[in-house]
Design an enzyme around this catalytic site. Sequence first.
Site, mmCIF file in Angstrom:
data_model
loop_
_atom_site.group_PDB
_atom_site.id
_atom_site.type_symbol
_atom_site.label_atom_id
_atom_site.label_comp_id
_atom_site.label_asym_id
_atom_site.label_seq_id
_atom_site.Cartn_x
_atom_site.Cartn_y
_atom_site.Cartn_z
ATOM 1 N N ASN A 65 101.546 29.733 36.784
ATOM 2 C CA ASN A 65 100.334 30.467 37.174
ATOM 3 C C ASN A 65 100.237 30.621 38.691
ATOM 4 O O ASN A 65 99.860 31.679 39.204
ATOM 5 C CB ASN A 65 99.085 29.750 36.665
ATOM 6 N N ARG A 398 103.149 44.276 25.798
ATOM 7 C CA ARG A 398 104.115 43.173 25.885
ATOM 8 C C ARG A 398 104.639 42.871 24.493
ATOM 9 O O ARG A 398 103.858 42.600 23.587
ATOM 10 C CB ARG A 398 103.463 41.916 26.469
ATOM 11 N N HIS A 458 96.620 49.607 27.836
ATOM 12 C CA HIS A 458 96.471 48.194 27.509
ATOM 13 C C HIS A 458 95.911 47.993 26.109
ATOM 14 O O HIS A 458 95.828 46.867 25.615
ATOM 15 C CB HIS A 458 95.559 47.544 28.561
ATOM 16 N N TYR A 498 98.493 32.004 21.869
ATOM 17 C CA TYR A 498 97.248 32.599 22.359
ATOM 18 C C TYR A 498 96.269 32.765 21.201
ATOM 19 O O TYR A 498 96.668 33.075 20.082
ATOM 20 C CB TYR A 498 97.481 33.995 22.944
ATOM 21 N N HIS A 635 92.322 33.857 24.520
ATOM 22 C CA HIS A 635 92.645 35.240 24.870
ATOM 23 C C HIS A 635 91.744 36.253 24.170
ATOM 24 O O HIS A 635 91.794 37.440 24.475
ATOM 25 C CB HIS A 635 94.120 35.503 24.512
#
Length: 735
Positions: A65, A398, A458, A498, A635
């Site tokens: 991160n 992704r 997205h 997630y 998430h």
Amino acid sequence: MVAQPKKPKQGNTVVTARTSSRGSAKFLNRELMMLAFNRRVLAQAENTSVPVLERLKFLSIVSSNMDEFFEIRVAGLKEQMKLGSSTRSADGRTPKEAFRQIVTAAHAIVETQYTLLNDDILPSLATEGIRFIRRAQWTLQQQAWVKDYFFREMMPVLTPIGLDPSHPFPRVFNKSLNFAVELSGRDAFGRDSQRAIVQAPRVLPRVIKLPQEVTDGENDFIFLSSILHAHVGELFSGMEVLGCYQFRVTRNSDLFVDEEEVKNLRLALQGELPQRHLGDTVRLEVSDNCSEDMVQFLLTQFDLTEADLYRVNGPVNLVRLMNVADQVSRPELKFRPFVPGLPKVLHKVAKGKDVFDALKKQDILLHHPYESFTPVIEFIQQAAKDSAVVAIKQTVYRTGTDSIIMEALIDAAKRGKEVTVVVELMARFDEEANLNWAAKLEEVGAHVVYGVVGHKTHAKMALIVRRELADEESTKHVLRRYVHLGTGNYHPRTARLYTDFGLLTANEAICADVNEVFTQLTGLGRATKLSQVWQSPFTLHAGVMSAIEQEIKFAVPSKPVRAGSKPVAAKTGGRIIAKLNSLVEPMVIEALYRASQAGVKIDLIVRGVCALRPGVKGLSENIRVRSVVGRFLEHTRVMYFGNGGDPLVMLSSADWMERNFFRRIELCFPVKDRKLKRRVIDEGLTAYLQDNVEAWEMNGDGAYQLLRPKSVRTRNAAQENLLLLLADTEAQQRD
């Protein structure tokens, strides 16, 4: 309405990201709040109730991160400083003011990391027989093995570079492992260069497990850096090595593509990607034994200052420790494995029933990772093989380098179906993988588009078009649409790590909206109004603002009604709950402040960055903010608006950030089925509002305090509870 959780005790751990005394009274600094989040992740590594190999992973996650934080956020600030910008951000800081405070906070995190590694985690691992053996501890047998390994595996791929007028300082790649060597003496050509650089090729592992024949432990490791330190003299024959020091530089990794000028985004990106490794330097990490002379030399070479220097007592890249747990077969030192569950309706599908038949009768909600991501994969795979399916459309943000879903889309195209894939080429750090998938899809005849220039795609959506009989008794065929919408990516691996919601539906209105969005992305024309879905950059921000304003109306007393002889104001009350990754958009924050002042009760569950200040008298007394950090990365994006007793529950791919509202293609979609809506409220909101184990509560200054249960009986951990509720416990017991 969602029940108000009881307030648990607060622990002693406090993580602070205070506002500047000169800053805005309304907003907290985005970069400092990002560091505050990393400090909360680091607290997981400090938590001795977490299995020790998982603590090591959390330590590595913090480093990962922090790498991205420097590559993007700090790099951006340094660019502003280079241009002489004195523009103040929403919190009132100039780039220089923000940078100074970031440096202090970042150094504190790094210092805590290495202290924790050396004084706690490594000794705890050693107690469990997992050892990282230092050079001074090598036995004669181990020394012989290391020497052989060096000459056999390392020496052939190492290229020492002596620094002199004909050998300038080499180009050092972003985040690569390097060694600065101090030398004495003359080489074969009579040169007396006092410095050299050795770059560790990326093909070499950074952590090496010792074979059983040279150690009495099953899990003994040594660092690549230790091997090179021991034998660096072999690279400089006849010269004396005075010192050998690890170092690593972090560079600006934000790709720049002028989307207004570029004619072919794919070609432009292919040309830009190789430069990512050689952007401007923003951070230098060195081993703490590095000589002052060498430190100053490196800072000069990379045009950095002392503020950019991070001295570390250990490996300069803790991310490389992430895979140690995979090499150790000690399940008791890891989180207990689990088998993701399936909603009951999908058990019938697993026994041979058609998922499309199931969707005609009801929507299906999936809550990952507690419930399996396999139904999403099978949704695409079944569509690829189903002769009745005529078209598949999907967005890709992704997926990873190895994707079952992408292979299914390729298979569908090979079978002659109309396959349209909107590939987001600007998905940060996944650009190369997405370029490769785009090429493979085009090779088999799929339609590949790259979304809209200037707006990242997205949204997570997949649309299946199927030719079916109108009904069981009809001979007439019609086209029916089926949709998957999600809060997370089409990435099977991250779906195990997630938390996300996914909705499978055949709702005609939602399917029509999704089809319209695909038409916008692939074609040209004005945006038409969607009936069910909020979409950025067109209606998402307005939808959120309108819903907040509506709650204000519900909170304001309506016309007086009589109770006995006196008029009494009727008040329906307003309620807002949102679960997000980030909250920084100023207009939404201002609207939430207005709602709080009107009496709306607001709970915000924000995993990462929150620029809103909760609990401030006269500003946000009715707003509470908490962050849950646990085994899984939170998430899900969930919005709940009380709506006068008829709750509006929405799931979204978007956080409440300016980029998501105005510079991305995002979808926010309603959960319409009553039972599924209840599930989202219970599992996605109430469970987290009641957490008193992994929840951190934020105060108005940006400080976070870890909550603690009053007793074992009142212990309430959302992620643990959801595993018990949704995971396949029978399968776990069989295993």
